[in-house]
Design a protein around this motif. Structure first.
Motif, PDB file in Angstrom:
ATOM      1  N   PRO A  22       0.786  -1.235   0.000  1.00 15.25           N
ATOM      2  CA  PRO A  22       0.000   0.000   0.000  1.00 15.25           C
ATOM      3  C   PRO A  22       0.819   1.286   0.000  1.00 15.25           C
ATOM      4  O   PRO A  22       0.278   2.349  -0.280  1.00 15.25           O
ATOM      5  CB  PRO A  22      -0.830  -0.112   1.277  1.00 15.25           C
ATOM      6  N   TYR A  23       2.115   1.219   0.281  1.00 14.98           N
ATOM      7  CA  TYR A  23       2.921   2.436   0.346  1.00 14.98           C
ATOM      8  C   TYR A  23       3.765   2.650  -0.898  1.00 14.98           C
ATOM      9  O   TYR A  23       4.511   3.618  -0.974  1.00 14.98           O
ATOM     10  CB  TYR A  23       3.806   2.418   1.588  1.00 14.98           C
ATOM     11  N   ALA A  24       3.643   1.780  -1.891  1.00 13.30           N
ATOM     12  CA  ALA A  24       4.402   1.936  -3.140  1.00 13.30           C
ATOM     13  C   ALA A  24       3.803   3.069  -3.965  1.00 13.30           C
ATOM     14  O   ALA A  24       2.592   3.282  -3.982  1.00 13.30           O
ATOM     15  CB  ALA A  24       4.372   0.643  -3.932  1.00 13.30           C
ATOM     16  N   ASN A  25       4.655   3.795  -4.649  1.00 17.78           N
ATOM     17  CA  ASN A  25       4.249   4.881  -5.555  1.00 17.78           C
ATOM     18  C   ASN A  25       3.475   5.983  -4.846  1.00 17.78           C
ATOM     19  O   ASN A  25       2.589   6.587  -5.423  1.00 17.78           O
ATOM     20  CB  ASN A  25       3.426   4.333  -6.726  1.00 17.78           C
ATOM     21  N   ARG A  26       3.804   6.236  -3.595  1.00 24.38           N
ATOM     22  CA  ARG A  26       3.155   7.322  -2.852  1.00 24.38           C
ATOM     23  C   ARG A  26       4.018   8.576  -2.920  1.00 24.38           C
ATOM     24  O   ARG A  26       5.151   8.552  -3.379  1.00 24.38           O
ATOM     25  CB  ARG A  26       2.966   6.927  -1.379  1.00 24.38           C
ATOM     26  N   ASP A  27       3.491   9.646  -2.420  1.00 26.10           N
ATOM     27  CA  ASP A  27       4.250  10.887  -2.339  1.00 26.10           C
ATOM     28  C   ASP A  27       5.496  10.629  -1.500  1.00 26.10           C
ATOM     29  O   ASP A  27       5.406  10.082  -0.410  1.00 26.10           O
ATOM     30  CB  ASP A  27       3.375  11.951  -1.667  1.00 26.10           C
ATOM     31  N   PRO A  28       6.696  10.994  -1.983  1.00 26.48           N
ATOM     32  CA  PRO A  28       7.925  10.695  -1.247  1.00 26.48           C
ATOM     33  C   PRO A  28       7.982  11.346   0.138  1.00 26.48           C
ATOM     34  O   PRO A  28       8.719  10.895   1.005  1.00 26.48           O
ATOM     35  CB  PRO A  28       9.035  11.230  -2.145  1.00 26.48           C
ATOM     36  N   ARG A  29       7.189  12.378   0.360  1.00 28.96           N
ATOM     37  CA  ARG A  29       7.188  13.021   1.673  1.00 28.96           C
ATOM     38  C   ARG A  29       6.645  12.108   2.761  1.00 28.96           C
ATOM     39  O   ARG A  29       6.984  12.265   3.931  1.00 28.96           O
ATOM     40  CB  ARG A  29       6.390  14.323   1.625  1.00 28.96           C
ATOM     41  N   LEU A  30       5.816  11.117   2.395  1.00 32.54           N
ATOM     42  CA  LEU A  30       5.310  10.162   3.375  1.00 32.54           C
ATOM     43  C   LEU A  30       6.469   9.397   3.997  1.00 32.54           C
ATOM     44  O   LEU A  30       6.565   9.299   5.223  1.00 32.54           O
ATOM     45  CB  LEU A  30       4.317   9.191   2.724  1.00 32.54           C
ATOM     46  N   ALA A  31       7.357   8.862   3.184  1.00 30.94           N
ATOM     47  CA  ALA A  31       8.491   8.079   3.685  1.00 30.94           C
ATOM     48  C   ALA A  31       9.484   8.938   4.456  1.00 30.94           C
ATOM     49  O   ALA A  31      10.185   8.450   5.334  1.00 30.94           O
ATOM     50  CB  ALA A  31       9.201   7.382   2.530  1.00 30.94           C
ATOM     51  N   MET A  32       9.543  10.232   4.156  1.00 26.68           N
ATOM     52  CA  MET A  32      10.463  11.124   4.861  1.00 26.68           C
ATOM     53  C   MET A  32       9.914  11.578   6.211  1.00 26.68           C
ATOM     54  O   MET A  32      10.677  11.960   7.082  1.00 26.68           O
ATOM     55  CB  MET A  32      10.779  12.343   4.002  1.00 26.68           C
ATOM     56  N   SER A  33       8.594  11.544   6.375  1.00 22.65           N
ATOM     57  CA  SER A  33       7.978  12.073   7.588  1.00 22.65           C
ATOM     58  C   SER A  33       7.422  11.012   8.524  1.00 22.65           C
ATOM     59  O   SER A  33       7.342  11.239   9.723  1.00 22.65           O
ATOM     60  CB  SER A  33       6.830  13.022   7.214  1.00 22.65           C
ATOM     61  N   ILE A  34       7.022   9.863   7.994  1.00 21.34           N
ATOM     62  CA  ILE A  34       6.303   8.858   8.773  1.00 21.34           C
ATOM     63  C   ILE A  34       6.998   7.508   8.650  1.00 21.34           C
ATOM     64  O   ILE A  34       7.424   7.117   7.569  1.00 21.34           O
ATOM     65  CB  ILE A  34       4.843   8.720   8.269  1.00 21.34           C
ATOM     66  N   ILE A  35       7.089   6.786   9.758  1.00 15.11           N
ATOM     67  CA  ILE A  35       7.566   5.407   9.737  1.00 15.11           C
ATOM     68  C   ILE A  35       6.341   4.526   9.564  1.00 15.11           C
ATOM     69  O   ILE A  35       5.466   4.490  10.429  1.00 15.11           O
ATOM     70  CB  ILE A  35       8.311   5.041  11.034  1.00 15.11           C
ATOM     71  N   THR A  36       6.269   3.848   8.434  1.00 17.25           N
ATOM     72  CA  THR A  36       5.136   2.977   8.144  1.00 17.25           C
ATOM     73  C   THR A  36       5.548   1.527   8.371  1.00 17.25           C
ATOM     74  O   THR A  36       6.717   1.230   8.605  1.00 17.25           O
ATOM     75  CB  THR A  36       4.676   3.160   6.688  1.00 17.25           C
ATOM     76  N   ASN A  37       4.598   0.626   8.290  1.00 18.59           N
ATOM     77  CA  ASN A  37       4.873  -0.787   8.468  1.00 18.59           C
ATOM     78  C   ASN A  37       5.884  -1.263   7.423  1.00 18.59           C
ATOM     79  O   ASN A  37       5.769  -0.949   6.251  1.00 18.59           O
ATOM     80  CB  ASN A  37       3.575  -1.574   8.348  1.00 18.59           C
TER      81      ASN A  37
END
Length: 101
Positions: A22-37
């Motif tokens: 579900p986190y593939a091809n998302r806005d890169p700011r998500l990975a820079m700001s949030i630790i996801t599963n």
């Protein structure tokens, strides 16, 4: 919205390809700001397991209630294997504001 090479596609949990990652091809700011599963964090780099019963989830004390952790303002060199924790430094007031007030 997921973004592919040609057009934006709305996320759909019923699509097996989207649900599997579900986190593939998302806005890169998500990975820079949030630790996801299953994202990597800490030293040594390891995957953070936030699913129910995972290594970093409940019933651990102070574990995430939402399944996400804040990456922004965290020290990336934390050693999670030694159960080190981060300290948030929240900016409450900026120094120029002191002069303005």
């Amino acid at each position: 919205m997921k973004v592919n090479a040609t057009t934006a596609v709305k996320f759909n949990w019923n699509d097996p390809a989207m649900a599997a990652n579900p986190y593939a091809n998302r806005d890169p700011r998500l990975a820079m700001s949030i630790i996801t599963n299953n994202s990597t964090f800490g030293t040594p780099q390891r995957k953070v397991r936030l699913w129910a019963g995972g290594l970093d989830a409940r019933p651990i004390i102070d574990a995430s209630k939402t399944g996400y952790y804040l990456r922004k303002y965290q020290i990336e060199s934390l050693n999670l294997l030694n159960n080190n924790t981060g300290v948030h430094s929240w900016i409450i007031i900026r120094y120029p504001e002191i002069y303005l007030n």
